[in-house]
Design a protein around this motif. Sequence first.
Motif, mmCIF file in Angstrom:
data_model
loop_
_atom_site.group_PDB
_atom_site.id
_atom_site.type_symbol
_atom_site.label_atom_id
_atom_site.label_comp_id
_atom_site.label_asym_id
_atom_site.label_seq_id
_atom_site.Cartn_x
_atom_site.Cartn_y
_atom_site.Cartn_z
ATOM 1 N N VAL A 272 10.028 100.754 4.161
ATOM 2 C CA VAL A 272 11.393 100.911 3.622
ATOM 3 C C VAL A 272 12.362 99.992 4.361
ATOM 4 O O VAL A 272 13.211 99.326 3.745
ATOM 5 C CB VAL A 272 11.849 102.380 3.723
ATOM 6 N N LYS A 273 12.242 99.939 5.692
ATOM 7 C CA LYS A 273 13.123 99.063 6.466
ATOM 8 C C LYS A 273 12.916 97.599 6.089
ATOM 9 O O LYS A 273 13.867 96.827 6.002
ATOM 10 C CB LYS A 273 12.866 99.266 7.962
ATOM 11 N N GLY A 274 11.649 97.226 5.878
ATOM 12 C CA GLY A 274 11.369 95.844 5.466
ATOM 13 C C GLY A 274 12.018 95.517 4.139
ATOM 14 O O GLY A 274 12.564 94.433 3.937
ATOM 15 N N MET A 275 11.974 96.475 3.211
ATOM 16 C CA MET A 275 12.593 96.258 1.900
ATOM 17 C C MET A 275 14.103 96.101 2.053
ATOM 18 O O MET A 275 14.726 95.224 1.434
ATOM 19 C CB MET A 275 12.268 97.419 0.976
ATOM 20 N N LEU A 276 14.712 96.939 2.894
ATOM 21 C CA LEU A 276 16.154 96.856 3.104
ATOM 22 C C LEU A 276 16.542 95.541 3.773
ATOM 23 O O LEU A 276 17.548 94.917 3.427
ATOM 24 C CB LEU A 276 16.625 98.043 3.958
ATOM 25 N N GLN A 277 15.738 95.104 4.733
ATOM 26 C CA GLN A 277 16.021 93.835 5.394
ATOM 27 C C GLN A 277 15.928 92.674 4.415
ATOM 28 O O GLN A 277 16.736 91.753 4.438
ATOM 29 C CB GLN A 277 15.027 93.607 6.541
ATOM 30 N N HIS A 278 14.951 92.752 3.527
ATOM 31 C CA HIS A 278 14.767 91.675 2.563
ATOM 32 C C HIS A 278 15.951 91.572 1.610
ATOM 33 O O HIS A 278 16.289 90.496 1.126
ATOM 34 C CB HIS A 278 13.480 91.902 1.776
ATOM 35 N N SER A 279 16.594 92.692 1.333
ATOM 36 C CA SER A 279 17.710 92.694 0.386
ATOM 37 C C SER A 279 19.017 92.278 1.043
ATOM 38 O O SER A 279 19.967 91.925 0.368
ATOM 39 C CB SER A 279 17.866 94.086 -0.236
ATOM 40 N N ARG A 280 19.087 92.337 2.389
ATOM 41 C CA ARG A 280 20.325 91.975 3.078
ATOM 42 C C ARG A 280 20.319 90.509 3.468
ATOM 43 O O ARG A 280 19.291 89.847 3.498
ATOM 44 C CB ARG A 280 20.468 92.824 4.353
ATOM 45 N N SER A 281 21.530 89.995 3.804
ATOM 46 C CA SER A 281 21.634 88.634 4.316
ATOM 47 C C SER A 281 21.033 88.591 5.710
ATOM 48 O O SER A 281 21.134 89.553 6.478
ATOM 49 C CB SER A 281 23.103 88.192 4.373
ATOM 50 N N SER A 282 20.412 87.483 6.045
ATOM 51 C CA SER A 282 19.734 87.365 7.329
ATOM 52 C C SER A 282 20.737 87.316 8.476
ATOM 53 O O SER A 282 21.786 86.691 8.372
ATOM 54 C CB SER A 282 18.880 86.099 7.349
ATOM 55 N N SER A 283 20.390 87.980 9.587
ATOM 56 C CA SER A 283 21.247 87.934 10.775
ATOM 57 C C SER A 283 21.041 86.641 11.541
ATOM 58 O O SER A 283 21.884 86.244 12.333
ATOM 59 C CB SER A 283 20.928 89.128 11.687
ATOM 60 N N GLY A 284 19.885 85.983 11.309
ATOM 61 C CA GLY A 284 19.601 84.728 11.985
ATOM 62 C C GLY A 284 19.178 84.895 13.420
ATOM 63 O O GLY A 284 19.070 83.919 14.155
ATOM 64 N N ILE A 285 18.934 86.114 13.857
ATOM 65 C CA ILE A 285 18.543 86.370 15.241
ATOM 66 C C ILE A 285 17.018 86.430 15.330
ATOM 67 O O ILE A 285 16.370 87.200 14.617
ATOM 68 C CB ILE A 285 19.152 87.700 15.749
ATOM 69 N N LYS A 286 16.456 85.627 16.220
ATOM 70 C CA LYS A 286 15.002 85.630 16.405
ATOM 71 C C LYS A 286 14.592 86.834 17.239
ATOM 72 O O LYS A 286 15.301 87.241 18.174
ATOM 73 C CB LYS A 286 14.559 84.350 17.088
ATOM 74 N N GLU A 287 13.441 87.375 16.896
ATOM 75 C CA GLU A 287 12.929 88.538 17.622
ATOM 76 C C GLU A 287 11.409 88.444 17.676
ATOM 77 O O GLU A 287 10.783 87.809 16.815
ATOM 78 C CB GLU A 287 13.363 89.823 16.928
ATOM 79 N N PRO A 288 10.799 89.063 18.678
ATOM 80 C CA PRO A 288 9.331 89.015 18.771
ATOM 81 C C PRO A 288 8.700 89.625 17.516
ATOM 82 O O PRO A 288 9.038 90.731 17.108
ATOM 83 C CB PRO A 288 9.035 89.858 20.017
ATOM 84 N N THR A 289 7.804 88.874 16.908
ATOM 85 C CA THR A 289 7.207 89.300 15.633
ATOM 86 C C THR A 289 5.707 89.055 15.652
ATOM 87 O O THR A 289 5.247 87.975 16.060
ATOM 88 C CB THR A 289 7.835 88.517 14.460
ATOM 89 N N ASP A 290 4.956 90.058 15.208
ATOM 90 C CA ASP A 290 3.506 89.914 15.056
ATOM 91 C C ASP A 290 3.253 89.185 13.741
ATOM 92 O O ASP A 290 3.394 89.749 12.657
ATOM 93 C CB ASP A 290 2.841 91.284 15.050
ATOM 94 N N ILE A 291 2.903 87.914 13.829
ATOM 95 C CA ILE A 291 2.754 87.072 12.640
ATOM 96 C C ILE A 291 1.620 87.564 11.749
ATOM 97 O O ILE A 291 1.743 87.593 10.513
ATOM 98 C CB ILE A 291 2.511 85.605 13.043
ATOM 99 N N ASN A 292 0.510 87.977 12.343
ATOM 100 C CA ASN A 292 -0.629 88.450 11.536
ATOM 101 C C ASN A 292 -0.237 89.685 10.720
ATOM 102 O O ASN A 292 -0.544 89.794 9.525
ATOM 103 C CB ASN A 292 -1.818 88.782 12.435
#
Length: 461
Positions: A272-292
């Motif tokens: 759900v959070k991923g869906m909400l993030q996708h619908s919002r404008s990007s904050s442009g802040i980099k954060e540690p992310t598991d690419i796989n």
Amino acid sequence: MDYILLIIAFRFLQTNEQTKQHYPQWKGIFLKGFIAAWCFLVIQISFSSTEPILRWLAHSINLYLIYAAYNRDVFSPLKPYVYAFFPIIVINVLEDFTELVAPGFYDTWEKLFGTAAIFAWIWLVAQFIINRKQRKALEIERIKAAQQELQYKQSQKLKDELEIQVAERTAEITAQKEALELTLHELKAAQSQLIQSEKMASLGELTAGIAHEIQNPLNFVTNFSELNKELLEELKAELEKGDLEEIKLIVNDIEGNEAKITHHGKRADAIVKGMLQHSRSSSGIKEPTDINELADEYLRLSYHGLRAKDKSFNATMLTEYDESVGVINVVSQEIGRVILNLVNNAFYAVSEKKKQVEGLGNPELSEKYKPTVWLKTAKKENGIEIRVKDNGTGMPDSVKEKIFQPFFTTKPTGLGTGLGLSLSYDIVKVHGGELKVESRVGGTETADESWTEFVISIPEK
């Protein structure tokens, strides 16, 4: 001789342009003086007895002209000639005066007066030559000055015309600049709206996939909750019996189920959070992310989204995740959009290829073609690499050169905005990486020969 000097003097004054221009009232006097000098000369030749009187009259006029040349502005043009004639006039006056008052002395020194007169004439000729050269030089300078004045006036006129043209051009350029700024502002606004539309379109594609993905953890939550309900009833019965060993086993099962409920609840929350993030404008802040994990999530969401829209669609998903990729700093929302765009295009390409193959009416070929999408991650020396490959329709070179251009699309009208790959390219560039494409177009009858592969390279910072 005195009359000849008078004739020359008055003739010069009569024809002198400066005198005519500044003293027009004297022109008649100059003409009369010129005529009078000729009359004196004729009278002297005709009546020799009047010669002494006329000579002294001429001396008086010449002496007056010398005086007037230096004291009257109207006679100032005579100065060069007076300077030339002065020795002759002085010698003639002295000669006549000496002859009148001292005839004996005059007879003794007559030759001296003649010699002096010769030198005076030489002086006169030399001064005339010098004066002539000076007048020519002055005339040349005057002509040059007049030409320079004319050129100056022409240049001033040209300058004024150019200033008018520059002012008009400046006003025109200013108006064009304002119009362009307004157009640019409108284009930026339209671009922002289109980008948001593209994001919402991708969100719509995700909705079905998210519904499918979120259903799984919710099913687990429901199932384990029902199991816990049954275990609690058993626990009550065992409590009445007082069987502690059985009670411990039931409690352990309940704890295990609760852990699974918590896990799947968090999974649903993350979706759900991923869906909400996708619908919002990007904050442009980099954060540690598991690419796989990010790549796998968007791959499955894309596939289930397409399956929800087209039940007949089916494709094989082959993944190869390099565990050494680990966690890197990226804007996860933006990189997720890139992966989603590339995977969506890959599924669309294999779907179109499947339709082309089936359209040939060859069951054997249709059976042979297996729509497949590959997703691979790999650790590289300077960062990571994500590859999305499909065995779809492929792209000719003419299309490959344009696919990253805004609004370019090969999809039918209404199925694509032409912004997905353009935005993906910009997102990867902002991360300091590179997005490349390789493709091959094969014949429709050899279904496995066409393919397209996108390669995302992101430096690890």
